[in-house]
Design an enzyme around this catalytic site. Structure first.
Site, PDB file in Angstrom:
ATOM      1  N   LYS A 190      30.266 -47.130  -4.802  1.00 42.51           N
ATOM      2  CA  LYS A 190      29.961 -48.423  -4.270  1.00 42.51           C
ATOM      3  C   LYS A 190      29.738 -48.287  -2.816  1.00 42.51           C
ATOM      4  O   LYS A 190      29.041 -49.061  -2.433  1.00 42.51           O
ATOM      5  CB  LYS A 190      31.326 -49.193  -4.740  1.00 42.51           C
ATOM      6  CG  LYS A 190      31.445 -49.583  -6.204  1.00 42.51           C
ATOM      7  CD  LYS A 190      32.631 -50.003  -6.696  1.00 42.51           C
ATOM      8  CE  LYS A 190      32.590 -50.108  -8.129  1.00 42.51           C
ATOM      9  NZ  LYS A 190      34.140 -50.575  -8.772  1.00 42.51           N
TER      10      LYS A 190
ATOM     11  N   GLN B  70      40.192 -51.585  -7.129  1.00 41.54           N
ATOM     12  CA  GLN B  70      39.543 -50.880  -8.340  1.00 41.54           C
ATOM     13  C   GLN B  70      40.723 -50.415  -9.032  1.00 41.54           C
ATOM     14  O   GLN B  70      41.849 -50.079  -8.740  1.00 41.54           O
ATOM     15  CB  GLN B  70      39.188 -49.262  -7.464  1.00 41.54           C
ATOM     16  CG  GLN B  70      38.503 -48.175  -8.487  1.00 41.54           C
ATOM     17  CD  GLN B  70      37.088 -48.840  -9.080  1.00 41.54           C
ATOM     18  OE1 GLN B  70      36.231 -49.145  -8.287  1.00 41.54           O
ATOM     19  NE2 GLN B  70      37.015 -48.528 -10.303  1.00 41.54           N
TER      20      GLN B  70
ATOM     21  N   ASP C  78      34.592 -59.039  -7.945  1.00 38.00           N
ATOM     22  CA  ASP C  78      34.387 -58.808  -9.160  1.00 38.00           C
ATOM     23  C   ASP C  78      34.445 -59.986 -10.240  1.00 38.00           C
ATOM     24  O   ASP C  78      34.372 -59.770 -11.250  1.00 38.00           O
ATOM     25  CB  ASP C  78      35.773 -57.973  -9.225  1.00 38.00           C
ATOM     26  CG  ASP C  78      35.524 -56.655  -9.839  1.00 38.00           C
ATOM     27  OD1 ASP C  78      34.334 -56.154 -10.298  1.00 38.00           O
ATOM     28  OD2 ASP C  78      36.458 -55.949  -9.915  1.00 38.00           O
TER      29      ASP C  78
END
Ligand code: NAP
Length: 293
Positions: A55, A99, A122
């Site tokens: 990422k 994460q 997200d």
């Protein structure tokens, strides 16, 4: 022998990211800064570390600012909440991502709920999930949005088709089902308690596998001519000790009957990262009153 057309997520991700890079260069001179993404990682899980690195590299490539923070496994819930509160206030940050998975002593749901919904890169905050449920514009979870992008780019007609989603997680199954419903598919959700999985999957014009079981979907479970999107990422080790990634679909078998299929790796995975960038840019543009689709 493959007869299905491969839906190439890697190529699409590359094209989309290049386009994002061009637009970021313009916006940087227009608004005085690039969009910024903060990825929070806890501990040293090698898979998570690889995802986070991926990422951050993608951010760098397109000229996005990266505000990653790495915490030791011993970090407390309060410390992480404080870090998120600061990022919520930080004007350089447009997207925040935690994460997953987190170590067991941490409450992931409670933590995700502290991310400001406008910075929810997200798309997992209940506010954005609620918007998705209501069919309103909002940040969409990355993997499901990536699946829809793949279908659209491959010119797959979704409206009126029967879509079967295997898996009902908050991360993939449920949101992808909602997006398919919004696109006017007739959606069926299958899960571990589905009585006749094969009969269910064979009814699918569009089959989405998001299970986490290596090659669960075999050739005989796919209706001839169906479109197969394999979300699963599973690492398996063969009898010689070599490890490789496989999806939830037996690619060799299914590709002989499907009309279109995504590979693993190189299908949905690269699109997830791309949609994370997309969401961060979407939030950035919203702050400056600029449209971004
Ligand atoms: P998850 O939370 O473990 O959910 C798995 C789902 O599969 C559950 O709903 C479960 O049913 C269902 N299931 C399990 N065994 C089944 C069976 N034998 N038959 C039918 N359904 C079954 O997993 P997830 O987070 O959704 O992830 C699924 C897969 O996608 C994993 O391989 C993950 O690594 C991958 N993934 C990939 C990406 C990407 O970028 N490509 C992103 C996210 C996840 P119950 O609800 O009944 O237990």
């Amino acid at each position: 022998m493959t007869s299905a057309q491969i839906i190439d997520g890697k190529a699409l991700a590359k094209r989309m990211q290049a386009e994002m890079g061009d637009r970021i260069a313009q916006w940087r001179s227009q608004f005085g800064r690039a969009p910024g993404l903060a990825v929070l990682m806890v501990g040293d899980n090698p898979a998570s570390a690889a995802y986070v690195k991926n990422k951050e590299l993608a951010c760098q490539r397109i000229g996005m600012q990266s505000f990653g923070q790495h915490f030791p496994t011993s970090v407390t819930q309060a410390e992480l909440e404080q870090a998120i509160a600061q990022l919520n206030q930080d004007d350089r940050v447009d997207g925040i991502l935690v994460q997953l998975p987190l170590p067991e002593h941490l409450d992931a749901i409670a933590l995700l709920n502290t991310i400001h919904p406008d910075k929810d890169a997200d798309g997992l905050h209940p506010y954005n999930m609620g918007k998705l449920m209501r069919g309103e514009v909002g940040l969409q979870s990355c993997t499901p949005a990536g699946v829809m992008q793949l279908l659209q780019t491959a010119n797959i007609e979704v409206a009126g088709k029967t879509a079967v989603v295997i898996g009902r997680s908050i991360l993939v199954g449920k949101p992808v089902a909602m997006l398919l419903l919004q696109a006017n598919a007739t959606v069926i959700m299958a899960h571990s308690r589905t009585e006749d999985l094969k009969a269910t999957t064979r009814s699918a014009d569009i089959l989405i596998a998001a299970v986490g079981k290596p090659e669960l979907v075999t050739r005989d479970m796919v209706k001839p001519g169906a479109v197969v999107i394999d979300v699963g990422i599973n690492r398996i080790t063969d009898y010689e000790g070599n490890s490789r990634l496989v999806g939830d679909v037996d690619f060799e078998g299914a590709s002989q009957v499907a009309s279109h299929i995504t590979p693993v790796p190189g299908g949905v995975g690269p699109m997830t990262v791309t949609m994370l960038m997309h969401n961060t840019i979407w939030s950035y543009c919203r702050r400056y009153g600029t449209a971004y689709n």
